[in-house]
Design a protein around this motif. Sequence first.
Motif, PDB file in Angstrom:
ATOM      1  N   ASN A   1      27.037  42.687  47.263  1.00  8.96           N
ATOM      2  CA  ASN A   1      28.135  43.604  47.547  1.00  8.96           C
ATOM      3  C   ASN A   1      29.156  42.993  48.499  1.00  8.96           C
ATOM      4  OD1 ASN A   1      27.046  45.448  45.837  1.00  8.96           O
ATOM      5  ND2 ASN A   1      26.010  46.623  47.431  1.00  8.96           N
ATOM      6  N   GLU A   2      28.685  42.087  49.350  1.00 10.64           N
ATOM      7  CA  GLU A   2      29.640  41.418  50.243  1.00 10.64           C
ATOM      8  C   GLU A   2      30.568  40.516  49.441  1.00 10.64           C
ATOM      9  OE1 GLU A   2      27.565  39.414  53.459  1.00 10.64           O
ATOM     10  OE2 GLU A   2      26.719  41.363  53.994  1.00 10.64           O
ATOM     11  N   ILE A   3      30.042  39.877  48.409  1.00 10.66           N
ATOM     12  CA  ILE A   3      30.902  38.971  47.651  1.00 10.66           C
ATOM     13  C   ILE A   3      31.619  39.659  46.489  1.00 10.66           C
ATOM     14  CG2 ILE A   3      29.893  36.748  48.279  1.00 10.66           C
ATOM     15  CD1 ILE A   3      28.110  36.860  45.938  1.00 10.66           C
ATOM     16  N   ALA A   4      31.006  40.722  45.944  1.00 14.22           N
ATOM     17  CA  ALA A   4      31.668  41.404  44.814  1.00 14.22           C
ATOM     18  C   ALA A   4      32.548  42.555  45.318  1.00 14.22           C
ATOM     19  CB  ALA A   4      30.628  41.941  43.844  1.00 14.22           C
ATOM     20  N   GLY A   5      32.352  42.957  46.571  1.00 16.49           N
ATOM     21  CA  GLY A   5      33.144  44.057  47.122  1.00 16.49           C
ATOM     22  C   GLY A   5      32.305  45.321  47.219  1.00 16.49           C
ATOM     23  N   ARG A   6      32.511  46.070  48.297  1.00 17.19           N
ATOM     24  CA  ARG A   6      31.709  47.270  48.560  1.00 17.19           C
ATOM     25  C   ARG A   6      31.865  48.288  47.439  1.00 17.19           C
ATOM     26  NH1 ARG A   6      32.940  51.589  51.606  1.00 17.19           N
ATOM     27  NH2 ARG A   6      35.000  50.708  51.963  1.00 17.19           N
ATOM     28  N   ASP A   7      33.081  48.365  46.872  1.00 17.22           N
ATOM     29  CA  ASP A   7      33.365  49.388  45.856  1.00 17.22           C
ATOM     30  C   ASP A   7      33.283  48.829  44.438  1.00 17.22           C
ATOM     31  OD1 ASP A   7      33.758  51.181  47.832  1.00 17.22           O
ATOM     32  OD2 ASP A   7      35.944  51.141  47.767  1.00 17.22           O
ATOM     33  N   ASN A   8      32.522  47.746  44.236  1.00 20.80           N
ATOM     34  CA  ASN A   8      32.557  47.118  42.905  1.00 20.80           C
ATOM     35  C   ASN A   8      31.853  47.979  41.850  1.00 20.80           C
ATOM     36  OD1 ASN A   8      29.854  45.862  41.926  1.00 20.80           O
ATOM     37  ND2 ASN A   8      29.864  45.585  44.139  1.00 20.80           N
ATOM     38  N   LEU A   9      32.350  47.866  40.637  1.00 23.36           N
ATOM     39  CA  LEU A   9      31.843  48.684  39.523  1.00 23.36           C
ATOM     40  C   LEU A   9      30.375  48.410  39.228  1.00 23.36           C
ATOM     41  CD1 LEU A   9      31.941  50.319  36.860  1.00 23.36           C
ATOM     42  CD2 LEU A   9      33.138  48.416  35.833  1.00 23.36           C
ATOM     43  N   VAL A  10      29.956  47.163  39.362  1.00 24.38           N
ATOM     44  CA  VAL A  10      28.588  46.801  39.005  1.00 24.38           C
ATOM     45  C   VAL A  10      27.571  47.560  39.882  1.00 24.38           C
ATOM     46  CG1 VAL A  10      26.965  44.858  38.839  1.00 24.38           C
ATOM     47  CG2 VAL A  10      29.336  44.551  38.145  1.00 24.38           C
TER      48      VAL A  10
ATOM     49  N   GLU B   1      42.781  52.121  47.604  1.00 31.25           N
ATOM     50  CA  GLU B   1      43.257  50.742  47.476  1.00 31.25           C
ATOM     51  C   GLU B   1      42.063  49.772  47.414  1.00 31.25           C
ATOM     52  OE1 GLU B   1      46.727  49.428  49.718  1.00 31.25           O
ATOM     53  OE2 GLU B   1      45.656  47.532  50.084  1.00 31.25           O
ATOM     54  N   GLU B   2      41.038  50.041  48.227  1.00 33.40           N
ATOM     55  CA  GLU B   2      39.857  49.147  48.255  1.00 33.40           C
ATOM     56  C   GLU B   2      39.170  49.141  46.886  1.00 33.40           C
ATOM     57  OE1 GLU B   2      40.414  51.315  50.842  1.00 33.40           O
ATOM     58  OE2 GLU B   2      41.176  49.589  51.968  1.00 33.40           O
ATOM     59  N   THR B   3      39.017  50.348  46.318  1.00 38.73           N
ATOM     60  CA  THR B   3      38.350  50.434  45.013  1.00 38.73           C
ATOM     61  C   THR B   3      39.165  49.681  43.967  1.00 38.73           C
ATOM     62  OG1 THR B   3      37.608  52.610  45.672  1.00 38.73           O
ATOM     63  CG2 THR B   3      37.336  52.078  43.362  1.00 38.73           C
ATOM     64  N   ALA B   4      40.484  49.868  44.012  1.00 37.57           N
ATOM     65  CA  ALA B   4      41.355  49.212  43.030  1.00 37.57           C
ATOM     66  C   ALA B   4      41.218  47.693  43.126  1.00 37.57           C
ATOM     67  CB  ALA B   4      42.800  49.630  43.266  1.00 37.57           C
ATOM     68  N   VAL B   5      41.248  47.189  44.356  1.00 39.94           N
ATOM     69  CA  VAL B   5      41.195  45.734  44.549  1.00 39.94           C
ATOM     70  C   VAL B   5      39.825  45.190  44.103  1.00 39.94           C
ATOM     71  CG1 VAL B   5      41.228  43.897  46.280  1.00 39.94           C
ATOM     72  CG2 VAL B   5      42.971  45.685  46.333  1.00 39.94           C
ATOM     73  N   ASP B   6      38.739  45.899  44.483  1.00 37.04           N
ATOM     74  CA  ASP B   6      37.402  45.435  44.076  1.00 37.04           C
ATOM     75  C   ASP B   6      37.239  45.462  42.557  1.00 37.04           C
ATOM     76  OD1 ASP B   6      36.585  44.844  46.580  1.00 37.04           O
ATOM     77  OD2 ASP B   6      35.405  46.658  46.900  1.00 37.04           O
ATOM     78  N   LEU B   7      37.812  46.476  41.928  1.00 39.29           N
ATOM     79  CA  LEU B   7      37.705  46.583  40.464  1.00 39.29           C
ATOM     80  C   LEU B   7      38.449  45.418  39.799  1.00 39.29           C
ATOM     81  CD1 LEU B   7      36.861  48.243  37.966  1.00 39.29           C
ATOM     82  CD2 LEU B   7      38.984  49.514  38.164  1.00 39.29           C
ATOM     83  N   LEU B   8      39.677  45.199  40.250  1.00 42.94           N
ATOM     84  CA  LEU B   8      40.467  44.114  39.654  1.00 42.94           C
ATOM     85  C   LEU B   8      39.817  42.760  39.933  1.00 42.94           C
ATOM     86  CD1 LEU B   8      43.880  45.664  40.604  1.00 42.94           C
ATOM     87  CD2 LEU B   8      43.230  45.059  38.276  1.00 42.94           C
ATOM     88  N   PHE B   9      39.290  42.618  41.136  1.00 43.42           N
ATOM     89  CA  PHE B   9      38.653  41.349  41.509  1.00 43.42           C
ATOM     90  C   PHE B   9      37.487  41.019  40.560  1.00 43.42           C
ATOM     91  CE2 PHE B   9      35.174  39.232  43.749  1.00 43.42           C
ATOM     92  CZ  PHE B   9      35.797  38.024  44.069  1.00 43.42           C
ATOM     93  N   ILE B  10      36.625  42.002  40.331  1.00 40.50           N
ATOM     94  CA  ILE B  10      35.433  41.737  39.509  1.00 40.50           C
ATOM     95  C   ILE B  10      35.819  41.568  38.032  1.00 40.50           C
ATOM     96  CG2 ILE B  10      34.565  44.066  38.910  1.00 40.50           C
ATOM     97  CD1 ILE B  10      32.281  41.683  40.573  1.00 40.50           C
ATOM     98  N   LEU B  11      36.846  42.297  37.596  1.00 44.98           N
ATOM     99  CA  LEU B  11      37.239  42.199  36.183  1.00 44.98           C
ATOM    100  C   LEU B  11      37.862  40.845  35.856  1.00 44.98           C
ATOM    101  CD1 LEU B  11      38.594  45.762  35.330  1.00 44.98           C
ATOM    102  CD2 LEU B  11      36.499  44.692  34.511  1.00 44.98           C
ATOM    103  N   VAL B  12      38.695  40.342  36.763  1.00 43.34           N
ATOM    104  CA  VAL B  12      39.299  39.020  36.503  1.00 43.34           C
ATOM    105  C   VAL B  12      38.163  38.005  36.336  1.00 43.34           C
ATOM    106  CG1 VAL B  12      40.684  37.130  37.472  1.00 43.34           C
ATOM    107  CG2 VAL B  12      41.477  39.484  37.720  1.00 43.34           C
TER     108      VAL B  12
END
Length: 456
Positions: A82-91, A242-253
Motif C-alpha cells: 500500500n505504501e508503493i501502490a498508494g493508500r487508496d489503490n483499487l487493488v 484527489e488522493e483516490t484519483a491520483v492512486d487510481l491513475l497511478f496504478i492504471l498506468v
Amino acid sequence: MEISHQVPWASLFWERRFSSSLPIGQTTFLLLSPRKWRGMVLFFKTNLVGHSLIISTEAEFNHFIFQNEGKLFQCCYPKSFNEIAGRDNLVSAEGFMHKYLRNLVMNLVGNETMRTKLIPKVEKTICKNLQRWCGQASVELKEAVAKMEFGFGAKILLSYSESKSSKSLRQAYADFQHGLISFPLNLPGTAYRKCLQGRKKAVGIIKSILEERRATPETRKERDFLDLVIEEMKKKGSLMTEETAVDLLFILVFAAFETTSTALTLAVKNVGEHPKVLEELAKEHEAILRNRKNTDQSGITWQEYKSMTFTHMVINETVRLANIVPGIFRKVLKDVEIKGYTIPAGWIVMVCPPAVHMDPKQYDDPFVFNPWRWQGQELNSGSQTFMGFGGGARLCAGAEFSKLQMTVFLHYLVTKYRWRVIKGGDITRIPAVVFPNGFHIQILEKNTIPEDAAAT
Ligand code: HEM
C-alpha cells in the motif's frame, strides 16, 4: 527446501523470492502436516515477514477463495504494497469503494468501450509501431512493446505524451518497477527506496496534470479517463478525492503496460518456437482477410475479433504458462474449514496460480506450450483451473483489454510480417517474469528476403 519435489512451482517461487529479495534475515519455510490429494500438496503453512501464511496450491480451494471474496476472504496485500501502490489503490480497496472504482475502470476498458472506441485506436498504435520496427537490425521486443503500451495507456488515461513533457513519467515508472518486489527496507541504496522515489516522481507528475486540467478545463476533441475522474470529483458527496484519483491513475498506468508487454513478448516467443502454431495462427488471420465482403475495410471489426478462436487459445496458453502474477493474497475474515483443517480468522492465504497451471492433473504435459489443449473449452479469463487473471469479484479488470491488444498485435504480425530471433529470450522469475538478456528479434515484411540470406 525439503518439499521442493512435491510442489515445485510454489517452492521455486519462495526460493527465488527469499534468495533474491531478502538479503537480510531468514524466513523459515515451515511445513505443517501437508494434506496430500491425488499426490499433490494442497496447502501448507509458512511465515511471511512475521505473518502466518497459508499457501494454497489447489484449484478447488483457490476457486472457493475467489468465490467468497468479501464474505470469508478479503484482499490483503502487505502494508508495504500500500505504501508503493498508494493508500487508496483499487487493488486493496474493499466493499463499496472497490465496486465504485472497478465500475469506473470498466468504463475505460469494458467490452462496450473496446467495441466502439478502443479497437481502432489499438490497431492504429500497433500498426504504426510494427511499421517503425520493420527492417531494423534488431528490436528488443519486451522494451519496445512496454514503451508502446505505456504510450497508449498514458494517452487514454491522461492524454500524456512523453515527447511533449519536460518530466519523464516513463522513467519514474522504471524506477518504481525496479524495486517493486523487494524487501520493504527504506534505506539509501535499497531497491525499496528507489521504488518509493519512483512512485513519488510519478505521483508528482500525475498530480500536476490533474491540477492543470482542473484549473483550465480545455475543450479537447476526445475525452480521456482523467476527464471522467474529474467529473466524479465534482459530484456532491463524491467518493473520489484527489488522493483516490491520483492512486487510481497511478496504478492504471502501471497495469496498462507492464503485464501485457510481458504476456505479448512471451506469446511471440512461443509462437515463433512452434511452427505449427504459427501456421494455424496465420491460417486463421488470412481467412479473416479473405472473408471480408468489403475489400476496402480498413480495420478489424468486433465480430472478427470475437471469431479469432485459435488466437484466443494461443493467448490463454501463453498466460497459463507465463504465470505473471505468482501469488494472490487474501485475509481470512472468519474461521474457514477446509478438508479437516481450520484456517483461523486473521491469517493470510496466498493463492498460488502457478501450482494449478502446472499441475499435471489439470493439464497434460503442463510445461508444453500447446494451444490445442483449449479446444472446445470456454475461453474465459478465469475458471477453476485457469487463474492467470485472478478470479471472482476481483478478476483482472483489464483482462479483456489485454487480450484485445495481444490479438490485434498477432493479427498484424502474422499477416504482414515475419520475424526471426537475433538473441536473448531467456526468462527468469524474481518472482516477476523478466527477460535478463531481452528478446531481440528482427521484423521484416512478409515477402522480403533478409539481407544476409540474400547475400548467400
Ligand atoms: C496479461 C496481462 C495481465 C495479467 C496477467 C493481469 C493479472 C491480474 C491479476 C492476477 C489480478 C487479480 C489480483 C487480485 O485478485 O488480488 C489483476 C487485477 C487487476 N488488473 Fe490485471 N492483469 C493484466 C492486465 C491488466 C491491464 C492491461 C489492466 C489495466 C487496464 C489491468 C488492471 C487490473 C486491475 C484494475 C485489477 C484490480 C481488479 C479488482 O481488484 O477488482 N490488468 N490483474
